[in-house]
Design a protein around this motif. Sequence first.
Motif, PDB file in Angstrom:
ATOM      1  N   ASP A   2       2.897 -54.160  29.375  1.00  0.00           N
ATOM      2  CA  ASP A   2       3.279 -53.049  28.516  1.00  0.00           C
ATOM      3  C   ASP A   2       3.709 -51.838  29.340  1.00  0.00           C
ATOM      4  OD1 ASP A   2       0.767 -52.581  29.494  1.00  0.00           O
ATOM      5  OD2 ASP A   2      -0.023 -51.712  27.651  1.00  0.00           O
ATOM      6  N   PHE A   3       4.083 -50.794  28.650  1.00  0.00           N
ATOM      7  CA  PHE A   3       4.611 -49.597  29.311  1.00  0.00           C
ATOM      8  C   PHE A   3       3.544 -48.888  30.137  1.00  0.00           C
ATOM      9  CE2 PHE A   3       5.655 -45.052  29.309  1.00  0.00           C
ATOM     10  CZ  PHE A   3       6.852 -45.100  30.004  1.00  0.00           C
ATOM     11  N   PHE A   7       3.955 -47.937  33.970  1.00  0.00           N
ATOM     12  CA  PHE A   7       3.948 -46.513  34.334  1.00  0.00           C
ATOM     13  C   PHE A   7       2.889 -46.211  35.388  1.00  0.00           C
ATOM     14  CE2 PHE A   7       2.233 -42.227  33.614  1.00  0.00           C
ATOM     15  CZ  PHE A   7       3.359 -41.487  33.943  1.00  0.00           C
ATOM     16  N   PHE A   8       1.644 -46.629  35.142  1.00  0.00           N
ATOM     17  CA  PHE A   8       0.568 -46.330  36.082  1.00  0.00           C
ATOM     18  C   PHE A   8       0.704 -47.133  37.372  1.00  0.00           C
ATOM     19  CE2 PHE A   8      -1.501 -44.851  32.125  1.00  0.00           C
ATOM     20  CZ  PHE A   8      -1.700 -43.528  32.523  1.00  0.00           C
ATOM     21  N   GLY A   9       1.261 -48.304  37.319  1.00  0.00           N
ATOM     22  CA  GLY A   9       1.523 -49.064  38.535  1.00  0.00           C
ATOM     23  C   GLY A   9       2.543 -48.367  39.421  1.00  0.00           C
ATOM     24  N   MET A  11       3.139 -45.180  39.330  1.00  0.00           N
ATOM     25  CA  MET A  11       2.513 -43.940  39.789  1.00  0.00           C
ATOM     26  C   MET A  11       1.629 -44.208  41.012  1.00  0.00           C
ATOM     27  SD  MET A  11       0.089 -41.140  37.859  1.00  0.00           S
ATOM     28  CE  MET A  11       0.867 -41.398  36.306  1.00  0.00           C
ATOM     29  N   ILE A  12       0.904 -45.306  41.011  1.00  0.00           N
ATOM     30  CA  ILE A  12       0.055 -45.663  42.151  1.00  0.00           C
ATOM     31  C   ILE A  12       0.903 -45.950  43.379  1.00  0.00           C
ATOM     32  CG2 ILE A  12      -1.479 -47.465  43.049  1.00  0.00           C
ATOM     33  CD1 ILE A  12      -2.646 -47.639  40.202  1.00  0.00           C
ATOM     34  N   ILE A  13       1.951 -46.704  43.207  1.00  0.00           N
ATOM     35  CA  ILE A  13       2.834 -47.034  44.335  1.00  0.00           C
ATOM     36  C   ILE A  13       3.488 -45.769  44.889  1.00  0.00           C
ATOM     37  CG2 ILE A  13       4.965 -48.230  44.971  1.00  0.00           C
ATOM     38  CD1 ILE A  13       4.090 -50.441  43.010  1.00  0.00           C
ATOM     39  N   GLY A  14       3.938 -44.891  44.004  1.00  0.00           N
ATOM     40  CA  GLY A  14       4.541 -43.626  44.452  1.00  0.00           C
ATOM     41  C   GLY A  14       3.539 -42.743  45.178  1.00  0.00           C
ATOM     42  N   SER A  15       2.313 -42.671  44.681  1.00  0.00           N
ATOM     43  CA  SER A  15       1.277 -41.859  45.331  1.00  0.00           C
ATOM     44  C   SER A  15       0.950 -42.390  46.721  1.00  0.00           C
ATOM     45  CB  SER A  15       0.017 -41.843  44.482  1.00  0.00           C
ATOM     46  OG  SER A  15       0.272 -41.288  43.228  1.00  0.00           O
TER      47      SER A  15
END
Length: 55
Positions: A2-3, A7-9, A11-15
């Motif tokens: 799902d979205f 989204f949170f995946g 965000m984790i990779i970007g962080s």
Amino acid sequence: MDFNTLFFGLMIIGSLAVFFYFGKFRASSKQRNRTDKIDWTVSLWSKLRSKKKKD
């Protein structure tokens, strides 16, 4: 998938990417070689315990 997971995946990779990018920079020698550094050799628990004994 799902979205929220996407989204949170992302965000984790970007962080992590930002963290590792800025992690390669080192503080200047003026910041590292200070006279008023915190003494990390003594634990917080022993500092609190010795402060109570003085009171």
